[in-house]
Design an enzyme around this catalytic site. Structure first.
Site, PDB file in Angstrom:
ATOM      1  N   GLY A 137      -1.959  11.969  40.643  1.00  0.00           N
ATOM      2  CA  GLY A 137      -2.778  12.590  39.592  1.00  0.00           C
ATOM      3  C   GLY A 137      -2.009  12.796  38.308  1.00  0.00           C
ATOM      4  O   GLY A 137      -1.651  11.842  37.620  1.00  0.00           O
ATOM      5  N   LYS A 208      -1.649   5.669  48.823  1.00  0.00           N
ATOM      6  CA  LYS A 208      -0.649   5.997  47.795  1.00  0.00           C
ATOM      7  C   LYS A 208       0.744   5.574  48.250  1.00  0.00           C
ATOM      8  O   LYS A 208       1.555   5.099  47.445  1.00  0.00           O
ATOM      9  CB  LYS A 208      -0.701   7.492  47.498  1.00  0.00           C
ATOM     10  CG  LYS A 208      -2.032   7.910  46.860  1.00  0.00           C
ATOM     11  CD  LYS A 208      -2.213   9.417  46.871  1.00  0.00           C
ATOM     12  CE  LYS A 208      -3.537   9.827  46.234  1.00  0.00           C
ATOM     13  NZ  LYS A 208      -3.868  11.251  46.484  1.00  0.00           N
TER      14      LYS A 208
END
Lengths: 433, 433
Positions: A137, A208
């Site tokens: 993020g 990720k």
């Protein structure tokens, strides 16, 4: 600022993140310009839904439902893909790259599913592809790996990469909640989806981990080669026992060079209480990167949400604008290789320490039987914690092992769980120091 | 890699960091090339001492004692200043900028002393100046502020920026050492200089705070405007009491926007034990940056040393090479302003919570007198910790205040320390939540 050269931006997707990016670009235009020497100007925004209030005011003339027209618009020099999902996003990203337009995306599912062909096309067309917000993020960890640590061979990465899981584990420990209660709370607060499987079963973290491993080691990592365990199996009991032993349980992505191989794995992990990773709580994420020159570095922040994600998307847009202006592009290196990917180590060959919680009959000699079985597989016990709590005829016994090969440990556990002194299957977690 | 375009690098200073940079550039050339698409090649290295073994093998033909010849060499396109000190370094950096050659430096003293003229010349000549290793060693925090968080207005920064101080405080707490013992140990281990004043009196941290504040807020911050207190006054007693209250004492740089003003201050600070900053121990550094979009982010790693510093210098070299190749430069913005600097808030106007350790006569009513004095200056008490340890006729009493203006608190303390019930001057530390 007024005399500054501007570069046209096209945004695909005017949802949570898209609106955050539009808002941030408009609100902080002055500070971005002063730091970059170039001014980002939003030329077009596409979304199928143009009726919903996005909490940001934009010129209505730039809104359209036709995403392809945004990609093709000659005034749009940077394409920002924030649609999410994989199919439409893939088509639009490929079109932009074919047209030689650099792409910024925050879409980790897209990269996990179609990464190899997208990276290959970007490399072939010599166009920039930035994806900083796909991991962490608001945390500039992709930026750190591609740029800040560019001079380092990467020894390893450990990451808390999913805020939903970290929130649930934090609440289980702080309030003594069980998993279901903590999940309910996370859903009520909007920290977990109605269908939370992608998060709590570890696949979001694995997506990720694949991106980080690819960046660190320069080869394409197939999702199927990653061992993934989520947090459904974690009980409040284990959180408590781990605490008694000086550890906290976190859902960790572990990426590590071991000899000529690379480990890429995602699972609940005991980390020592005094470490920084252990102190990362709530919806925050953190990534520890160990480089040969820099040693250990850590990056911490909010791993999701409108504004943190927008922060990273905007920094990617700025970098692409700078590259465009200079006629430079940042190579994707081995990410764009279409050759066979390198081999990720089998989880059975991973060597680590283990936390085992056994349910044993409360009578003399049982611990000896367990120790013998572990010993016959070459596994040494580092410590034993026996709680004076009986569950019927059984008592919980926690064993921490020295380093052991997981394959050997599993063989020992198969033997142990078949013994009649064992009341229920042994609970196993890995430990990272 | 062989067909890759290379760019010539000149290194000024072949000491600890210079040798680390040469070693890193040579050792990791392949990985740097694959990530950057350009190859850094060391053309010349200058040092007055060419006899000492630097632990790295370089072509002897590139070594010279004539630093100016390196700056002037047409094959040297990037000048890397690692001499340290201010006078010679300043002359060489200015020469390089005059010649239109981009400069990478790790020299915070140089920037703190001559920053304004150096920044101004770089801006005038439109040449890149990168200084990532001047703050935080291996931690890419300058990179984060200039690039990763480019879209953010910065609300504030809190930093543990000096490894010597953090090591001493960590050892005082862990082993119950007093300040002198911990300093001796730090010196024995090479973590503190023979003359440790620059570190332990807070000036090294203040140099770095000035650079961070300038980057965050785009104005030149004079060192003289920064309130600086070091760690000499911290006793093992205060570390223990702070712990009892749920805090740990860290030497913190605090940079904060408050209304139209900016606070820039360096002092021992109580931070809550459960925060990440509190868990940063030993020689490690960490910087918390609070942006309007990203929220709180933190960067952690080794703040000094040959290889961590080399890691950041190399990433700066890579970025400058990329800019050179594209004909781009990253603006220095307001850092290069020669107009009057903005006003840093006076420390007396700072509003924060305080830890006070008083030495009071052990008799009824004394606490009431203290509370009355504080109250008359508008200061409210949040909690009181009274230890049953008498020091002669006096007992230590710790008071934590609610938020108070420092000027008011100082006025109250002047009054309090003049009372006959007070045995010795009150110890005061600020608290950051």
């Amino acid at each position: 600022v007024d005399s500054m050269r501007d570069i046209g931006i096209g945004i695909l997707g005017f949802g949570t993140v898209g609106a955050g990016v539009a808002d941030g670009l408009q609100r902080n235009a002055r500070v971005i310009g002063s730091r970059l020497g170039l001014l980002p100007v939003i030329r077009r925004i596409a979304d199928v839904d143009l009726g919903t209030d996005r909490g940001v005011t934009v010129d209505p003339d730039i809104l359209t439902q036709d995403a392809e027209s945004v990609v093709r618009d000659p005034d749009v020099r940077v394409v920002v893909e924030l649609i999410g999902g994989t199919e439409t996003a893939r088509d639009l990203v490929m079109q932009a790259l074919e047209l030689g337009k650099p792409v910024v995306t925050a879409n980790k599912a897209l990269l996990a599913e179609y990464g190899r062909e997208i990276f290959a096309l970007a490399e072939q067309r010599q166009v920039d592809l930035y994806f900083g917000a796909s991991v962490g993020g608001g945390i500039p960890v992709i930026r750190a790996l591609r740029e800040g640590l560019i001079g380092n061979e990467i020894h390893g990465i450990q990451g808390i990469l999913n805020g939903t899981c970290n929130y649930i584990l934090t609440r289980m420990e702080a309030e003594g909640l069980d998993f279901e209660q903590a999940l309910d709370e996370a859903q009520a607060k909007g920290y977990a989806e109605a269908d939370p499987a992608l998060d709590i079963d570890g696949y979001d973290t694995a997506h990720k981990a694949v991106i980080l491993a690819s960046l660190a080691y320069g080869f394409s990592v197939p999702m199927a080669s990653v061992a993934v365990e989520g947090i459904r199996g974690i009980s409040e009991t284990d959180i408590r026992y781990a605490g008694d032993l000086g550890y906290r349980i976190k859902l960790l992505a572990v990426i590590k060079r071991v000899g000529s191989g690379v480990e890429v794995r995602v699972h609940p992990t005991l980390v020592p209480l005094e470490t920084i990773l252990a102190s990362v709580d709530g919806v925050y994420n953190a990534v520890m990167v160990h480089g040969d020159l820099v040693g250990k570095t850590l990056y911490y922040g909010r791993g999701a949400g409108r504004e943190p994600t927008a922060s990273t998307v905007i920094s990617d847009i700025a970098e692409v604008m700078k590259n465009l202006e200079g006629g430079f592009r940042r190579p994707l290196g081995a990410l764009a290789q279409t050759a066979d990917p390198a081999q990720v180590m089998d989880i059975g060959d991973v060597i680590t320490r283990f936390y085992l919680r056994l349910s044993l009959l409360d009578r003399p000699g049982v611990l000896g039987s367990i120790a013998n079985s572990l010993g016959s597989h070459g596994i040494c016990i580092a410590s034993v914690l026996q709680k004076k709590i009986s569950q019927g005829d059984y008592v919980p016994v926690v064993i921490v092992t020295h380093q052991a090969r997981e394959g050997e440990l599993n063989a020992a556990l198969a033997e142990i769980d078949g013994m009649e002194i064992v009341g229920s299957p042994t609970v196993k977690f890995r430990i990272e120091e």
